[in-house]
Design an enzyme around this catalytic site. Structure first.
Site, mmCIF file in Angstrom:
data_model
loop_
_atom_site.group_PDB
_atom_site.id
_atom_site.type_symbol
_atom_site.label_atom_id
_atom_site.label_comp_id
_atom_site.label_asym_id
_atom_site.label_seq_id
_atom_site.Cartn_x
_atom_site.Cartn_y
_atom_site.Cartn_z
ATOM 1 N N ASN A 1 0.811 -1.218 0.000
ATOM 2 C CA ASN A 1 0.000 0.000 0.000
ATOM 3 C C ASN A 1 0.846 1.271 0.000
ATOM 4 O O ASN A 1 0.319 2.370 0.175
ATOM 5 C CB ASN A 1 -0.958 0.019 1.198
ATOM 6 C CG ASN A 1 -0.247 0.080 2.536
ATOM 7 O OD1 ASN A 1 0.966 0.248 2.609
ATOM 8 N ND2 ASN A 1 -1.010 -0.068 3.618
ATOM 9 N N LYS A 2 2.148 1.133 -0.208
ATOM 10 C CA LYS A 2 3.003 2.315 -0.241
ATOM 11 C C LYS A 2 3.016 2.941 -1.642
ATOM 12 O O LYS A 2 2.582 2.332 -2.621
ATOM 13 C CB LYS A 2 4.419 1.952 0.198
ATOM 14 C CG LYS A 2 4.508 1.506 1.656
ATOM 15 C CD LYS A 2 3.978 2.562 2.609
ATOM 16 C CE LYS A 2 4.245 2.226 4.070
ATOM 17 N NZ LYS A 2 3.447 1.094 4.560
ATOM 18 N N THR A 3 3.546 4.155 -1.734
ATOM 19 C CA THR A 3 3.507 4.915 -2.981
ATOM 20 C C THR A 3 4.146 4.139 -4.125
ATOM 21 O O THR A 3 3.629 4.114 -5.247
ATOM 22 C CB THR A 3 4.198 6.272 -2.792
ATOM 23 O OG1 THR A 3 3.523 6.980 -1.740
ATOM 24 C CG2 THR A 3 4.155 7.091 -4.071
#
Length: 365
Positions: free
Chosen positions: A184-186
């Site tokens: 779910n990180k950039t």
């Protein structure tokens, strides 16, 4: 898996991810050796403008390695915000050191420099700052405090890929810094992380520690007790493909944040805006509801409309294993009790965002 029409987050996998992963499979280089590891480390160090980057298997072990590289151990204290994801604090505990909690600033939600000053003791060895939800901390003030008290400065940049303080990428201010590439990180590698530094000795120590303590230039000889914290070539292949598109992802996320910000002006909701000379990567776009007693009701209403939300992180000092703190943290408690993370992934369209915002504003408070 959930069935939300609009999840809080999902990765953008629109580049060379499949191509590079298939290359790993075709070449059989699928474990912790292979060309993509060095390429990803090199390109990531260029992206944030730092000398050294060591890939690891996740963001939590990146923090653990950073602390170990600084010789943080039993008897030491490490200052850390209470309003953060649990990994920041757990990594301190892994070393035997004591986490010392600090409150947040009301406007930026970041660690409070004045409260840091109040918590420094003779046992304090480091300050760990966390760029929460992508908003940079006040690095001028924090660097000054660390220097004045001869303390190590660690940056937890798990949520802040692309974030800048005074046009300088976060992670380049501290003695050592870490990033996360969770799904779910950039940008993501599925699981994965990076430890970065401009200090060659710290970098070399991290490399030694992450690879089972393997000595340099002597095959299968181990000179310290190390860990198997390495990233795989497949993870790095995905990361390299993600990094190729990072600027487009950041631009899209900035547009999403601007839409939310404009939409919540003159409403009962307070959007998490950028404060100071910073560039916020907006890992998560978040709002504060007017009354903490309404937060869960609002979230349920949105859930019924197919919109997933998350509460802000619970302050770590409220959790059972860290309950010994005698201090109060009123700002962190207030933010955590009223905060909601909204869908923030880069593939959201204007139509999607309009539906999300309209749904939220139509809920009767």
């Amino acid at each position: 898996m959930n069935n939300f029409l609009y999840p809080v987050y999902r990765p953008s996998l629109n580049g060379n991810e499949k191509k590079y992963v298939n290359e790993c499979l075709d070449s059989t280089w699928i474990s912790s050796k292979g060309k993509f590891i060095n390429q990803f480390e090199t390109e990531f160090s260029k992206f944030i403008n730092i000398d050294y980057a060591a890939s690891v298997c996740n963001g939590t072990v990146a923090l653990h390695l950073a602390l170990l590289a600084l010789d943080i151990s039993s008897g030491d204290e490490v200052i850390v915000p209470t309003l953060t994801y649990i990994a920041s604090v757990n990594a301190i505990s892994y070393t035997g050191a004591k986490p010392v909690f600090v409150d947040s600033l009301k406007n930026s939600w970041q660690i409070d420099p004045e409260d840091i000053k109040n918590k420094i003791t003779s046992k304090t060895k480091a300050i760990m700052v966390v760029h929460l939800y992508g908003h940079p901390c006040n690095m001028d003030e924090l660097s000054k405090i660390a220097k004045e008290h001869n303390l190590f400065l660690i940056e937890d940049c798990a949520e802040a890929i692309g974030s800048k303080y005074k046009n300088r990428h976060v992670g380049t201010f501290g003695d050592i810094s870490t990033f996360s590439f969770f799904g779910n990180k950039t940008i993501t590698t599925g699981e994965g992380g990076m430890v970065v530094s401009n200090n060659k000795k710290l970098y070399e120590k991290v490399v030694n520690l992450k690879g089972q303590g393997l000595a340099v230039n002597r095959e299968y000889w181990h000179d310290i007790i190390g860990y198997n914290y390495r990233m795989t070539n497949i993870q790095a292949a995905i990361g390299l493909a993600q990094l190729e598109n990072v600027n487009d992802i950041l631009l899209k996320k900035s547009e999403i944040a601007n839409f939310y910000q404009e939409s919540f002006k003159n409403t009962d909701y307070i959007f998490h805006e950028s404060i100071g000379d910073v560039s916020n990567s907006y890992w998560m776009c978040s709002v504060l509801v007017p009354d903490r007693n309404l937060r869960d009701v609002i979230r349920l209403e949105l859930k019924n409309l197919g919109i997933e939300t998350r509460p802000l992180f619970y302050p770590v000092h409220t959790m059972p294993m860290y309950l010994n703190s005698k201090d109060t943290f009123p700002i962190a408690i207030d933010l955590a009790s009223r905060g909601i993370n909204l869908p923030s992934y880069p593939d959201l369209s204007k139509k999607d965002l309009t539906y999300i915002v309209t749904s939220l504003l139509n809920i009767k408070l």
